[in-house]
Design an enzyme around this catalytic site. Structure first.
Site, PDB file in Angstrom:
ATOM      1  N   CYS A  89       0.822  -1.211   0.000  1.00  0.00           N
ATOM      2  CA  CYS A  89       0.000   0.000   0.000  1.00  0.00           C
ATOM      3  C   CYS A  89       0.860   1.267   0.000  1.00  0.00           C
ATOM      4  O   CYS A  89       0.421   2.334   0.453  1.00  0.00           O
ATOM      5  CB  CYS A  89      -0.945  -0.004   1.202  1.00  0.00           C
ATOM      6  N   LEU A  90       2.097   1.123  -0.465  1.00  0.00           N
ATOM      7  CA  LEU A  90       3.008   2.260  -0.648  1.00  0.00           C
ATOM      8  C   LEU A  90       3.240   3.035   0.643  1.00  0.00           C
ATOM      9  O   LEU A  90       3.866   2.527   1.555  1.00  0.00           O
ATOM     10  CB  LEU A  90       2.472   3.163  -1.766  1.00  0.00           C
ATOM     11  N   ASP A  91       2.721   4.267   0.727  1.00  0.00           N
ATOM     12  CA  ASP A  91       2.997   5.126   1.875  1.00  0.00           C
ATOM     13  C   ASP A  91       2.108   4.841   3.072  1.00  0.00           C
ATOM     14  O   ASP A  91       2.071   5.631   4.019  1.00  0.00           O
ATOM     15  CB  ASP A  91       2.841   6.601   1.471  1.00  0.00           C
ATOM     16  N   GLU A  92       1.402   3.742   3.059  1.00  0.00           N
ATOM     17  CA  GLU A  92       0.503   3.416   4.164  1.00  0.00           C
ATOM     18  C   GLU A  92       1.065   2.328   5.059  1.00  0.00           C
ATOM     19  O   GLU A  92       0.358   1.745   5.882  1.00  0.00           O
ATOM     20  CB  GLU A  92      -0.866   2.990   3.612  1.00  0.00           C
ATOM     21  N   GLY A  93       2.368   2.034   4.936  1.00  0.00           N
ATOM     22  CA  GLY A  93       2.988   0.995   5.750  1.00  0.00           C
ATOM     23  C   GLY A  93       3.191   1.439   7.183  1.00  0.00           C
ATOM     24  O   GLY A  93       3.002   2.618   7.532  1.00  0.00           O
TER      25      GLY A  93
END
Length: 276
Positions: free
Chosen positions: A219-223
């Site tokens: 989720c890219l920048d949602e880690g």
């Protein structure tokens, strides 16, 4: 010999006693210990620094046999991590990493810098670090990622650091290094994406800017977030001043995140972190 022990499992009575009995039976001494119970998720966390001589595999298997089935146990001799840094054109985060390694302040060895442009080659050469350029211009993402993966396979590294690497990674790429990719990016309230976010923030009259360091997931920048920080800005600053402030806070936040991760102070559970 110094070892770092990390235990995560479902919470139940007697966990600390069970762990301590095994630690003592193995002739180990506690140098430090921290515990935390996440009551909402009924999850127990423990980080300890141990001193002594240890056969790690047998020690870990013994712990797993006496802990809940959900237990995750990590034990490793305290050591410097091996990292590969990925970058594009901006040098502030890369430079901070290379300077800290050169001065002995980074608990890691930089094995290489991998970039999709040549801009930073001369900069990296000042630190005698191998620089590998995998050009991305005119190349599809899938093909480019295959070329990058081929280069990364040449190195035995613990973590991949995205020091302002400006290419979006596919989920297939990320799955090769689950919980091993660390990213730094700016944080604005409200959020601005696209070209020159600092100019957008200036034009919107933003009063606070910051940065977030996190593990990269599908989720890219949602880690899972490792650490964050902010700095106040005001009407006296133009967008270049804001960019300088933003780059400074990015360096600070990334440095703090790397120190935490390399010292094995971070636990990841679901999409959150517990940090000692």
């Amino acid at each position: 010999m110094e070892y770092i022990l990390k235990v995560s499992c479902d919470d139940e009575k007697g966990l600390i006693l069970r762990i301590s009995e095994i630690v003592v039976k193995n002739g180990l001494n506690y140098l430090s210990t921290n515990e935390f119970v996440d009551h909402e998720n009924h999850r127990f966390y423990m980080r300890a620094v141990l001193d002594g001589e240890l056969e790690v595999k047998g020690f870990v298997n013994t712990l797993l046999a006496f802990l809940p089935r959900s237990a995750q146990v990590f034990c490793e001799e305290s050591r410097r991590k091996n990292i590969v840094v990925m970058a594009t054109k901006e040098n502030h985060c890369l430079g901070d990493i290379l300077i800290r390694e050169n001065s002995g302040d980074l608990n890691a060895n930089v094995l290489a810098v991998v970039a999709n442009h040549e801009d930073l080659r001369e900069f990296a050469s000042k630190f005698d670090v191998p620089f590998i350029c995998v050009p991305s211009d005119g190349v599809g993402r899938e093909e480019h990622e295959k070329m990058v993966l081929n280069e990364l396979k040449k190195f035995n590294f613990d973590y991949l650091i995205l020091a302002k690497y400006m290419r979006i990674l596919s989920s297939d790429f990320v799955l090769n290094y689950e919980e091993k990719i660390i990213n730094i990016h700016h944080s604005f309230l409200p959020a601005f994406i696209g070209a020159n976010p600092y100019k957008q923030a200036y034009e919107r009259g933003v009063k606070i800017i910051g940065a977030t360091a996190h593990f990269v997931t599908e989720c890219l920048d949602e880690g899972p977030i490792i650490t964050q920080d902010v700095v106040l800005v005001n009407h006296e600053m133009d967008w270049q001043d804001m960019r300088r402030a933003g780059r400074n806070i990015e360096k600070v936040v990334l440095t703090r995140a790397l120190d935490l991760v390399f010292d094995e102070r971070v636990f990841v559970y679901k999409n959150k972190t517990v940090i000692f």
